[in-house]
Design an enzyme around this catalytic site. Structure first.
Site, short mmCIF file in Angstrom:
data_model
loop_
_atom_site.label_atom_id
_atom_site.label_comp_id
_atom_site.label_asym_id
_atom_site.label_seq_id
_atom_site.Cartn_x
_atom_site.Cartn_y
_atom_site.Cartn_z
N GLY A 123 0.65 -1.25 -0.05
CA GLY A 123 -0.04 -0.07 0.09
C GLY A 123 0.90 1.24 -0.03
O GLY A 123 0.37 2.25 0.41
N ALA A 124 2.28 1.05 -0.36
CA ALA A 124 2.95 2.25 -0.36
C ALA A 124 3.20 2.99 -1.76
O ALA A 124 4.23 3.65 -1.89
CB ALA A 124 4.37 2.16 0.36
N SER A 128 4.27 -3.46 -5.02
CA SER A 128 4.76 -4.76 -4.18
C SER A 128 3.91 -6.08 -5.19
O SER A 128 4.43 -6.96 -4.95
CB SER A 128 4.19 -4.70 -2.82
OG SER A 128 2.88 -4.44 -2.66
N SER A 129 2.69 -5.86 -5.60
CA SER A 129 2.04 -6.62 -6.38
C SER A 129 2.68 -7.02 -7.51
O SER A 129 3.11 -8.25 -8.10
CB SER A 129 0.68 -6.47 -6.48
OG SER A 129 0.53 -5.35 -7.31
N ASP A 178 4.47 -0.70 -14.17
CA ASP A 178 5.13 -1.13 -12.85
C ASP A 178 5.87 -2.44 -13.25
O ASP A 178 7.00 -2.91 -13.05
CB ASP A 178 4.11 -1.76 -11.81
CG ASP A 178 3.08 -0.26 -11.45
OD1 ASP A 178 3.81 0.70 -11.74
OD2 ASP A 178 1.98 -0.39 -10.82
C1 GLA Z 1 -0.06 2.21 -10.30
C2 GLA Z 1 -0.67 1.32 -11.82
C3 GLA Z 1 0.36 2.00 -13.03
C4 GLA Z 1 0.22 3.32 -13.14
C5 GLA Z 1 0.39 4.22 -11.94
C6 GLA Z 1 0.19 5.69 -11.98
O1 GLA Z 1 1.13 2.12 -10.13
O2 GLA Z 1 -0.28 0.21 -11.51
O3 GLA Z 1 -0.21 1.19 -13.91
O4 GLA Z 1 -0.87 3.59 -13.69
O5 GLA Z 1 -0.47 3.77 -10.66
O6 GLA Z 1 1.18 6.21 -12.90
#
Ligand code: GLA
Length: 369
Positions: A123-124, A128-129, A178
């Site tokens: 949640g930071a 993490s996922s 991510d």
């Molecule tokens: C989360 C989502 C990403 C991106 C960001 C915002 O991390 O997993 O795909 O959209 O928010 O930039």
């Protein structure tokens, strides 16, 4: 005891055999380019030190069995394709989803055992996922004896499978930032990713700069609906502008269209944030910290005022950091928003002075490079 050693000892104690290997995947922080990945935009994330480790051993005849060091008493046991169900967002949903998504992409899935541990705050906003998914994917490839080729097609497949896991097994319609950041990022480098064609370029952070993370302490969950809602606004805006995605929009198009005010604000953020990200990559390459700082501050203001994904405690933290940093560098919220970590880029030589000023307010900088 180092986490990896602890993991291997726990694996041996639980399964009565040593693991065959341990896979690792980091988390990520985004320097700039937020809420643009699902609009085909440009993003500039970098890997962080913490992440997820998965110790594994293949079991040719067996099912898949996964346990997590932090969740004693819970286990996932299934045979790929058997229709096993998990609770969306639970750690088991990411493991199951990643394996099924890799299978759907044509990977051969061996029977295997896995034990998982991570050292990232959940949640930071540090992914993490995605870190868990990519670590599971890397363990899977190692257990199946699959190696990446020079085109890094496998790393891209893992990133796409991890995104499909978020969509199909956790209910989050995330972009691809991510997963690509974690699959392709290199320590000490920002990854310029074009989310339209997945082209990547690693850009070295100058040796006299420091990138730091500060935890706001406000935790958030993307599953809470705000995230999917923002994505839908952007898709609606593109549809009303008659384009495939907001990557093709301009501020002129938005001003000339009859969008409702909220949708127009969301679209304006996306168009300007994509331009800022391209400029930030150039600023890093040109060693221009002042320019980068200006862009980081403008990005935060836009996420706060136009895209409306920040929260007051994060705004206050960013303001405090920017006051301590001055013009030579800057700070902003990072990631999906509604809490989570803040990122700052400063001159390395100025770091001790900045850290001392912030320490009086109980703010701690975690330096990445
Ligand atoms: C989360 C989502 C990403 C991106 C960001 C915002 O991390 O997993 O795909 O959209 O928010 O930039």
């Amino acid at each position: 005891m180092p986490l990896r050693k602890e993991l291997n000892q726990a694996y041996a104690a639980t399964f009565d055999e040593a693991p065959a290997g341990t896979a690792f995947a980091s988390g990520r922080v985004n320097l700039i380019g937020d809420h643009v990945d699902y609009c085909d935009g440009l993003v500039l994330p970098m890997p962080i030190r913490s992440g997820t480790w998965v110790s594994w051993a293949a079991r040719p005849a067996g099912p898949i069995e996964a346990v997590a060091l932090d969740y004693p008493g819970e286990a996932l046991v299934f045979t790929p394709g058997d229709g096993h169900k998990t609770e969306p967002g639970h750690w088991t949903s990411y493991v199951l989803g990643m394996i099924e998504s890799c299978r759907a992409r044509g990977m051969a899935i061996p029977g295997m055992r896995m034990m998982i541990v991570g050292n990232m705050p959940r949640g930071a906003g540090l992914s993490s996922s995605a870190s868990l998914c990519i670590a599971v994917g890397r363990a899977l490839c190692a257990a199946a004896g699959v190696q990446d080729d020079e085109s890094l097609a496998l790393a891209r497949t893992l990133a796409l499978a991890a995104q499909a896991t978020e969509h199909g097994y956790a209910g989050v319609k995330c972009g691809i930032m991510d997963q690509m950041a974690i699959a392709f990022g290199e320590p000490g480098h920002a990854l310029l990713l074009d989310c339209r064609d997945l082209a990547t370029r690693n850009i070295a952070i100058p040796a006299d700069w420091a990138v730091a993370i500060v935890q706001s302490g406000v935790t958030r969950g993307l599953v809470d609906g705000h995230y999917n809602d923002r994505r839908m606004s952007c898709e609606r805006a593109a549809q009303q502008l008659g384009i495939a995605s907001l990557r093709d929009a301009t501020t002129g198009m938005i001003a000339g269209a009859n969008l409702d005010p909220v949708t127009a604000r969301r679209a304006q953020h996306v168009v300007e944030e994509i331009a800022r990200t391209a400029e930030a990559a150039t600023a890093i390459e040109q060693h221009d910290l002042r320019r980068l700082g200006t862009l980081l501050r403008a990005s935060h203001a836009s996420l706060r005022d136009l895209f409306e994904v920040s929260v007051p405690p994060v705004d206050a933290l960013v303001d405090r950091l920017n006051a301590a940093i001055g013009d030579n560098g800057g700070a902003r919220m990072s990631g999906g928003g509604f809490g989570g970590a803040v990122v700052a880029v400063v001159e390395k030589a100025a770091l001790p002075g900045i850290a001392e000023q912030l320490a009086s307010d109980g703010i701690t900088l975690e330096v990445l490079s």
